[in-house]
Design a protein around this motif. Structure first.
Motif, PDB file in Angstrom:
ATOM      1  N   SER A 219      47.217  92.818   9.809  1.00  0.00           N
ATOM      2  CA  SER A 219      46.179  92.126   9.025  1.00  0.00           C
ATOM      3  C   SER A 219      44.950  91.882   9.890  1.00  0.00           C
ATOM      4  O   SER A 219      43.807  92.129   9.475  1.00  0.00           O
ATOM      5  CB  SER A 219      46.710  90.787   8.492  1.00  0.00           C
ATOM      6  N   ILE A 220      45.189  91.407  11.105  1.00  0.00           N
ATOM      7  CA  ILE A 220      44.068  91.143  12.013  1.00  0.00           C
ATOM      8  C   ILE A 220      43.371  92.446  12.385  1.00  0.00           C
ATOM      9  O   ILE A 220      42.130  92.542  12.361  1.00  0.00           O
ATOM     10  CB  ILE A 220      44.578  90.425  13.280  1.00  0.00           C
TER      11      ILE A 220
ATOM     12  N   THR B  65      33.190  89.264   1.782  1.00  0.00           N
ATOM     13  CA  THR B  65      34.430  88.780   2.390  1.00  0.00           C
ATOM     14  C   THR B  65      35.645  89.176   1.558  1.00  0.00           C
ATOM     15  O   THR B  65      36.655  89.672   2.088  1.00  0.00           O
ATOM     16  CB  THR B  65      34.386  87.245   2.531  1.00  0.00           C
ATOM     17  N   ILE B  66      35.558  88.978   0.241  1.00  0.00           N
ATOM     18  CA  ILE B  66      36.686  89.324  -0.639  1.00  0.00           C
ATOM     19  C   ILE B  66      37.008  90.812  -0.533  1.00  0.00           C
ATOM     20  O   ILE B  66      38.179  91.212  -0.482  1.00  0.00           O
ATOM     21  CB  ILE B  66      36.357  88.938  -2.099  1.00  0.00           C
ATOM     22  N   SER B  67      35.986  91.651  -0.468  1.00  0.00           N
ATOM     23  CA  SER B  67      36.205  93.104  -0.440  1.00  0.00           C
ATOM     24  C   SER B  67      36.925  93.525   0.833  1.00  0.00           C
ATOM     25  O   SER B  67      37.941  94.238   0.787  1.00  0.00           O
ATOM     26  CB  SER B  67      34.861  93.833  -0.541  1.00  0.00           C
ATOM     27  N   TYR B  68      36.385  93.100   1.989  1.00  0.00           N
ATOM     28  CA  TYR B  68      36.994  93.504   3.263  1.00  0.00           C
ATOM     29  C   TYR B  68      38.379  92.872   3.445  1.00  0.00           C
ATOM     30  O   TYR B  68      39.334  93.547   3.853  1.00  0.00           O
ATOM     31  CB  TYR B  68      36.080  93.110   4.432  1.00  0.00           C
ATOM     32  N   VAL B  69      38.478  91.576   3.171  1.00  0.00           N
ATOM     33  CA  VAL B  69      39.756  90.881   3.361  1.00  0.00           C
ATOM     34  C   VAL B  69      40.799  91.384   2.356  1.00  0.00           C
ATOM     35  O   VAL B  69      41.973  91.563   2.701  1.00  0.00           O
ATOM     36  CB  VAL B  69      39.557  89.355   3.239  1.00  0.00           C
ATOM     37  N   GLY B  70      40.365  91.645   1.127  1.00  0.00           N
ATOM     38  CA  GLY B  70      41.289  92.159   0.118  1.00  0.00           C
ATOM     39  C   GLY B  70      41.874  93.506   0.516  1.00  0.00           C
ATOM     40  O   GLY B  70      43.074  93.753   0.356  1.00  0.00           O
ATOM     41  N   ALA B  71      41.027  94.400   1.051  1.00  0.00           N
ATOM     42  CA  ALA B  71      41.504  95.715   1.485  1.00  0.00           C
ATOM     43  C   ALA B  71      42.467  95.576   2.666  1.00  0.00           C
ATOM     44  O   ALA B  71      43.521  96.227   2.699  1.00  0.00           O
ATOM     45  CB  ALA B  71      40.323  96.603   1.863  1.00  0.00           C
TER      46      ALA B  71
ATOM     47  N   SER C 144      49.151  87.375   4.712  1.00  0.00           N
ATOM     48  CA  SER C 144      48.275  88.540   4.891  1.00  0.00           C
ATOM     49  C   SER C 144      46.816  88.159   4.641  1.00  0.00           C
ATOM     50  O   SER C 144      45.925  88.600   5.381  1.00  0.00           O
ATOM     51  CB  SER C 144      48.701  89.674   3.954  1.00  0.00           C
ATOM     52  N   LEU C 145      46.555  87.328   3.637  1.00  0.00           N
ATOM     53  CA  LEU C 145      45.177  86.885   3.367  1.00  0.00           C
ATOM     54  C   LEU C 145      44.650  86.027   4.522  1.00  0.00           C
ATOM     55  O   LEU C 145      43.511  86.205   4.973  1.00  0.00           O
ATOM     56  CB  LEU C 145      45.131  86.088   2.064  1.00  0.00           C
ATOM     57  N   THR C 146      45.479  85.096   4.996  1.00  0.00           N
ATOM     58  CA  THR C 146      45.050  84.194   6.066  1.00  0.00           C
ATOM     59  C   THR C 146      44.696  84.965   7.337  1.00  0.00           C
ATOM     60  O   THR C 146      43.629  84.762   7.930  1.00  0.00           O
ATOM     61  CB  THR C 146      46.151  83.168   6.371  1.00  0.00           C
ATOM     62  N   PHE C 147      45.569  85.872   7.736  1.00  0.00           N
ATOM     63  CA  PHE C 147      45.322  86.581   8.986  1.00  0.00           C
ATOM     64  C   PHE C 147      44.323  87.719   8.816  1.00  0.00           C
ATOM     65  O   PHE C 147      43.726  88.159   9.805  1.00  0.00           O
ATOM     66  CB  PHE C 147      46.636  87.038   9.606  1.00  0.00           C
ATOM     67  N   SER C 148      44.117  88.187   7.613  1.00  0.00           N
ATOM     68  CA  SER C 148      43.007  89.115   7.381  1.00  0.00           C
ATOM     69  C   SER C 148      41.682  88.365   7.521  1.00  0.00           C
ATOM     70  O   SER C 148      40.715  88.895   8.083  1.00  0.00           O
ATOM     71  CB  SER C 148      43.117  89.753   5.993  1.00  0.00           C
ATOM     72  N   LEU C 149      41.628  87.143   7.021  1.00  0.00           N
ATOM     73  CA  LEU C 149      40.431  86.313   7.220  1.00  0.00           C
ATOM     74  C   LEU C 149      40.217  86.042   8.704  1.00  0.00           C
ATOM     75  O   LEU C 149      39.076  86.100   9.203  1.00  0.00           O
ATOM     76  CB  LEU C 149      40.593  84.984   6.472  1.00  0.00           C
ATOM     77  N   PHE C 150      41.309  85.759   9.410  1.00  0.00           N
ATOM     78  CA  PHE C 150      41.218  85.523  10.848  1.00  0.00           C
ATOM     79  C   PHE C 150      40.699  86.776  11.565  1.00  0.00           C
ATOM     80  O   PHE C 150      39.841  86.701  12.454  1.00  0.00           O
ATOM     81  CB  PHE C 150      42.596  85.125  11.379  1.00  0.00           C
TER      82      PHE C 150
ATOM     83  N   LEU D 181      48.841  76.984   4.058  1.00  0.00           N
ATOM     84  CA  LEU D 181      47.628  76.683   3.301  1.00  0.00           C
ATOM     85  C   LEU D 181      46.552  76.068   4.202  1.00  0.00           C
ATOM     86  O   LEU D 181      45.352  76.306   4.006  1.00  0.00           O
ATOM     87  CB  LEU D 181      47.965  75.733   2.144  1.00  0.00           C
ATOM     88  N   PHE D 182      46.977  75.305   5.210  1.00  0.00           N
ATOM     89  CA  PHE D 182      46.014  74.718   6.153  1.00  0.00           C
ATOM     90  C   PHE D 182      45.282  75.817   6.942  1.00  0.00           C
ATOM     91  O   PHE D 182      44.056  75.776   7.086  1.00  0.00           O
ATOM     92  CB  PHE D 182      46.739  73.774   7.108  1.00  0.00           C
ATOM     93  N   PHE D 183      46.041  76.815   7.434  1.00  0.00           N
ATOM     94  CA  PHE D 183      45.415  77.921   8.176  1.00  0.00           C
ATOM     95  C   PHE D 183      44.453  78.700   7.282  1.00  0.00           C
ATOM     96  O   PHE D 183      43.374  79.106   7.715  1.00  0.00           O
ATOM     97  CB  PHE D 183      46.473  78.862   8.738  1.00  0.00           C
ATOM     98  N   LEU D 184      44.866  78.900   6.033  1.00  0.00           N
ATOM     99  CA  LEU D 184      44.014  79.620   5.091  1.00  0.00           C
ATOM    100  C   LEU D 184      42.706  78.852   4.876  1.00  0.00           C
ATOM    101  O   LEU D 184      41.609  79.436   4.911  1.00  0.00           O
ATOM    102  CB  LEU D 184      44.745  79.816   3.763  1.00  0.00           C
ATOM    103  N   GLY D 185      42.815  77.541   4.648  1.00  0.00           N
ATOM    104  CA  GLY D 185      41.621  76.727   4.437  1.00  0.00           C
ATOM    105  C   GLY D 185      40.716  76.712   5.652  1.00  0.00           C
ATOM    106  O   GLY D 185      39.484  76.791   5.534  1.00  0.00           O
ATOM    107  N   LEU D 186      41.315  76.632   6.847  1.00  0.00           N
ATOM    108  CA  LEU D 186      40.533  76.619   8.083  1.00  0.00           C
ATOM    109  C   LEU D 186      39.747  77.924   8.252  1.00  0.00           C
ATOM    110  O   LEU D 186      38.564  77.903   8.627  1.00  0.00           O
ATOM    111  CB  LEU D 186      41.487  76.412   9.270  1.00  0.00           C
ATOM    112  N   CYS D 187      40.396  79.045   7.964  1.00  0.00           N
ATOM    113  CA  CYS D 187      39.710  80.341   8.073  1.00  0.00           C
ATOM    114  C   CYS D 187      38.570  80.445   7.052  1.00  0.00           C
ATOM    115  O   CYS D 187      37.496  80.985   7.360  1.00  0.00           O
ATOM    116  CB  CYS D 187      40.705  81.484   7.865  1.00  0.00           C
TER     117      CYS D 187
END
Length: 253
Positions: free
Chosen positions: A72-73, A103-109, A147-153, A231-237
């Motif tokens: 993901s990263i 962000t949605i496009s890159y992170v979603g892919a 996967s969403l959280t660490f893709s954002l990261f 959920l905390f990690f997701l919100g932080l990212c």
């Protein structure tokens, strides 16, 4: 919402996966299969059950999570770094597409590619160990959220990095060690009390514990604590990404 632009970015990133199939899919699957052979078949025969689960089956959620976090990263960081490297990021920033849509496009892919890889690894694991999933909905939830959280990261790392070397620093020196020490291959109950306390400061413990609970109904920490930490990690990212686009950090000259 500019659906056409988002779709174009998403499909472009997904197409890059098929062009680099060996690196994106085949190599991680082969590497993880070797873990199954070494730890599941060879060493696993000499280790007693963990929590009533055969050792080979016990390590499956940890190995899936290991691949999910690193890929993901890697997918997200390279996806946003490459336009910066070639200078096409300015065309993207000046196009009629919002920061949120970018962000949605890159992170979603990136998340999609990681989930596909995780599914292939799970399928591969069934050839080596007896696998069961007690809570499939929770398994999918942790899979998607992680996967969403660490893709954002990874997206944040890709914006922060100013060289290919920096793209590898955080995954290699921080994320992979935390994953190995986060209970991928053992239960933290097997550690001495002092190291159990130290391990609880490792955020990856909560992800692996929650994901493993969805398979076998056993966990090192309470499932709702794992849920809250995810959920905390997701919100932080999300907050960090919003700050980056608001300030233009490493995006605008």
């Amino acid at each position: 919402m500019n659906i056409h632009a988002m779709r174009a970015i998403y499909l472009f990133e997904m197409a890059r996966t098929w062009r680099t199939l060996m690196q994106s899919i085949i190599a991680p699957v082969i590497s993880t299969s070797l873990y199954f052979v070494v730890f599941g078949a060879a060493i696993g025969n000499r280790i007693t059950e963990v929590g009533g689960i055969s050792y080979g089956a016990f390590i499956v959620p940890g190995l899936v999570m290991l691949s999910l976090l690193t890929q993901s990263i890697s997918n997200a960081s390279f996806g946003i770094y490459f336009p910066k490297f070639t200078g096409t990021i300015y065309e993207l920033l000046s196009a009629p597409i919002s920061y949120m849509e970018i962000t949605i496009s890159y992170v979603g892919a990136a998340a999609t590619k990681s989930i596909i890889l995780a599914a292939i690894i799970l399928l591969t694991a069934t050839f080596f160990v007896p696998l069961r999933i007690d809570h499939p909905v929770w398994m999918l939830f942790f899979l998607v959220m992680t996967s969403l959280t660490f893709s954002l990261f990874g997206f944040i790392i890709g914006i922060w990095a100013d060289g290919f070397e920096k793209l590898q620093i955080v995954p290699l020196l921080i994320v992979t060690p935390l994953t190995f020490l986060g209970g991928s291959f053992y239960s933290i109950d097997m550690l001495p009390p002092f190291w159990q306390t130290v391990t609880l400061f490792n955020p990856v413990v909560y992800l692996i514990s929650g994901f493993r609970w969805s398979f076998y109904s056993i966990a090192d920490v309470n499932i709702y604590v794992s849920l809250g930490m995810t959920l905390f990690f997701l919100g932080l990212c999300l907050v960090l990404v919003a700050w980056i686009f608001r300030t233009g950090y490493r995006l605008k000259p």
